[in-house]
Design an enzyme around this catalytic site. Sequence first.
Site, PDB file in Angstrom:
ATOM      1  N   TYR A  24       0.850  -1.198   0.000  1.00  0.00           N
ATOM      2  CA  TYR A  24       0.000   0.000   0.000  1.00  0.00           C
ATOM      3  C   TYR A  24       0.877   1.236   0.000  1.00  0.00           C
ATOM      4  O   TYR A  24       1.848   1.307   0.754  1.00  0.00           O
ATOM      5  CB  TYR A  24      -0.908   0.027   1.248  1.00  0.00           C
ATOM      6  CG  TYR A  24      -2.365  -0.063   0.851  1.00  0.00           C
ATOM      7  CD1 TYR A  24      -2.911   0.883   0.001  1.00  0.00           C
ATOM      8  CD2 TYR A  24      -3.171  -1.105   1.302  1.00  0.00           C
ATOM      9  CE1 TYR A  24      -4.234   0.790  -0.404  1.00  0.00           C
ATOM     10  CE2 TYR A  24      -4.497  -1.202   0.901  1.00  0.00           C
ATOM     11  CZ  TYR A  24      -5.012  -0.247   0.043  1.00  0.00           C
ATOM     12  OH  TYR A  24      -6.310  -0.339  -0.349  1.00  0.00           O
ATOM     13  N   GLU A  66      -0.469   4.824  -0.595  1.00  0.00           N
ATOM     14  CA  GLU A  66      -1.242   6.037  -0.898  1.00  0.00           C
ATOM     15  C   GLU A  66      -0.358   7.264  -0.696  1.00  0.00           C
ATOM     16  O   GLU A  66       0.384   7.361   0.276  1.00  0.00           O
ATOM     17  CB  GLU A  66      -2.484   6.107   0.011  1.00  0.00           C
ATOM     18  CG  GLU A  66      -3.543   5.129  -0.429  1.00  0.00           C
ATOM     19  CD  GLU A  66      -4.768   5.116   0.459  1.00  0.00           C
ATOM     20  OE1 GLU A  66      -4.848   5.925   1.401  1.00  0.00           O
ATOM     21  OE2 GLU A  66      -5.652   4.277   0.211  1.00  0.00           O
ATOM     22  N   ASP A 126      -5.753  13.831 -25.365  1.00  0.00           N
ATOM     23  CA  ASP A 126      -5.754  12.426 -24.967  1.00  0.00           C
ATOM     24  C   ASP A 126      -5.069  11.651 -26.095  1.00  0.00           C
ATOM     25  O   ASP A 126      -5.657  11.422 -27.149  1.00  0.00           O
ATOM     26  CB  ASP A 126      -7.200  11.973 -24.769  1.00  0.00           C
ATOM     27  CG  ASP A 126      -7.318  10.485 -24.464  1.00  0.00           C
ATOM     28  OD1 ASP A 126      -6.319   9.759 -24.623  1.00  0.00           O
ATOM     29  OD2 ASP A 126      -8.421  10.054 -24.080  1.00  0.00           O
ATOM     30  N   THR A 144      -3.008   6.207 -22.272  1.00  0.00           N
ATOM     31  CA  THR A 144      -2.887   4.883 -21.684  1.00  0.00           C
ATOM     32  C   THR A 144      -1.444   4.447 -21.903  1.00  0.00           C
ATOM     33  O   THR A 144      -0.712   5.068 -22.672  1.00  0.00           O
ATOM     34  CB  THR A 144      -3.812   3.861 -22.380  1.00  0.00           C
ATOM     35  OG1 THR A 144      -3.594   3.945 -23.782  1.00  0.00           O
ATOM     36  CG2 THR A 144      -5.261   4.121 -22.072  1.00  0.00           C
ATOM     37  N   LYS A 153      -1.242   0.666 -25.236  1.00  0.00           N
ATOM     38  CA  LYS A 153      -1.581   0.563 -26.670  1.00  0.00           C
ATOM     39  C   LYS A 153      -0.276   0.642 -27.463  1.00  0.00           C
ATOM     40  O   LYS A 153       0.529  -0.289 -27.400  1.00  0.00           O
ATOM     41  CB  LYS A 153      -2.583   1.657 -27.045  1.00  0.00           C
ATOM     42  CG  LYS A 153      -3.925   1.528 -26.290  1.00  0.00           C
ATOM     43  CD  LYS A 153      -4.933   2.534 -26.775  1.00  0.00           C
ATOM     44  CE  LYS A 153      -6.286   2.346 -26.117  1.00  0.00           C
ATOM     45  NZ  LYS A 153      -6.458   3.063 -24.855  1.00  0.00           N
ATOM     46  N   ARG A 201      -1.375  -2.428 -18.754  1.00  0.00           N
ATOM     47  CA  ARG A 201      -2.615  -1.646 -18.820  1.00  0.00           C
ATOM     48  C   ARG A 201      -2.545  -0.548 -17.767  1.00  0.00           C
ATOM     49  O   ARG A 201      -2.255  -0.819 -16.601  1.00  0.00           O
ATOM     50  CB  ARG A 201      -3.828  -2.530 -18.523  1.00  0.00           C
ATOM     51  CG  ARG A 201      -3.922  -3.762 -19.362  1.00  0.00           C
ATOM     52  CD  ARG A 201      -5.279  -4.386 -19.245  1.00  0.00           C
ATOM     53  NE  ARG A 201      -6.219  -3.568 -19.980  1.00  0.00           N
ATOM     54  CZ  ARG A 201      -6.328  -3.586 -21.316  1.00  0.00           C
ATOM     55  NH1 ARG A 201      -5.595  -4.403 -22.030  1.00  0.00           N
ATOM     56  NH2 ARG A 201      -7.174  -2.801 -21.918  1.00  0.00           N
TER      57      ARG A 201
HETATM   58  N1  DSN Z   1     -11.110   0.804 -25.289  1.00  0.00           N
HETATM   59  C1  DSN Z   1     -10.198   1.709 -25.923  1.00  0.00           C
HETATM   60  C2  DSN Z   1     -10.064   1.457 -27.372  1.00  0.00           C
HETATM   61  O1  DSN Z   1     -10.273   0.341 -27.785  1.00  0.00           O
HETATM   62  O2  DSN Z   1      -9.713   2.373 -28.102  1.00  0.00           O
HETATM   63  C3  DSN Z   1     -10.581   3.096 -25.669  1.00  0.00           C
HETATM   64  O3  DSN Z   1     -10.883   3.230 -24.329  1.00  0.00           O
END
Ligand code: DSN
Length: 426
Positions: free
Chosen positions: A47, A49, A193, A219, A222, A228
């Site tokens: 933990y 925080e 974003d 994110t 990707k 993730r």
């Molecule tokens: N789920 C993501 C995507 O596939 O682009 C976006 O949040």
Amino acid sequence: MQRDTQIFDLIKDELHRQRRGLELIASENFTSLQVMQAMGNVMTNKYAEGYPGKRYYGGCEVVDLSEQLAIDRAKEIFGVNYVNVQPHSGAQANTAVQFAVLQPGDAILGLDLSMGGHLTHGSPVTYSGKIYQAHHYGVRKEDGRVDYDALEAKAKEVKPKLIICGASAYARDWDYARIRQVADQVGALVLADIAHPAGLIAAGLLNSPFDHCHFVTSTTHKTLRGPRGGIIMMKHDFENPWGIKTPKGEVRMMSALLDLAVFPGIQGGPLEHVIAAKAVSFYEILQPEYKTYAARMQQNAQALATAFINKGYDIVSGGTDNHLLLIDLRNKGISGKKAENTLVKADITLNKNMVPFDDKSPFITSGIRVGVPAITTRGLKESDMEQVAVWLDAVLMQPDNEDIIAKVRGEVNEFMQQFPLYPEMD
Ligand code: DSN
């Protein structure tokens, strides 16, 4: 303790599914083994925080170092001065920025979900469309590109406090400078974003948002090929424009507001094992091989677009600048839903997607989104893209022909054996 064979058997099944298939979901990728190892270890027990050096729990001296490494590496990759690596996802990163800068009822302006935008950019089915007064801009019908003139007109009309750019199904680069000009005229802040194209931006292959956008979220799983998770960045910290003060009467900087928005604003304890894995993936991005990977992604996407165009497919915006294509299937007489469901039978995974000005519902859709980050990691090259298009076309043109589906599945399975995935796991 007895081993949970049920779940470990399922993990094995998932490994085999990933190995044998053609993974074309634009938001997926295959992390390295070391990224996964960093995620599955004792750091999950801790933990922590708070933030490095300012925690609410004892024993954080080790995770302080690993979280700081993640922060420092991300700063180096993107050339920024502020990074928060704690958001559990891209959605949480966007939520935190909005929580830091907006009050309930404030106006926001983002790309419409049905035109390629993201749920958290003001869709009415999310907090962002319920808590804030959400307005949208779109793409032009004639060329499928963001309509910056309409964006400007809408911004002048609704006076948003935050303009959000970025998308989950948009194949073209962004004019961040133009968006900032609009924002300055109406007194808005700008959030980019970059969850989808972040890896291409890191490699210098697409416009950089950092000089123009106050906040940048992404994110990490990707095109960045990490675990993730989410991340928030600012090139420069700045004084919050609303005069929010600390209890001692000092003006709070935006970095402090963002940190407070993530924790305790919207999250509790950070996932220190995932943050360690983020640090590992950032290390990988800093190696020269990553630039080669990013360039291959872009080349593969362009080669795939050309192959589909040559087969008479309607690619929204006529091509791609990044790692994905959006295909409008209306001239091929098959819906996105049927395409997705049929292709999966041939071990080809992708997702149905609304296309701009779609006349079908989000559950049916007229299009599919096709991405190359995962197949590029597997090792497929530009010269393989024609074959990929041939397989998709064969299935899409005869979606009820089980013989063709079985033939394509066989060919895909055999082809993918050339590109071993996690051989260490055998
Ligand atoms: N789920 C993501 C995507 O596939 O682009 C976006 O949040």
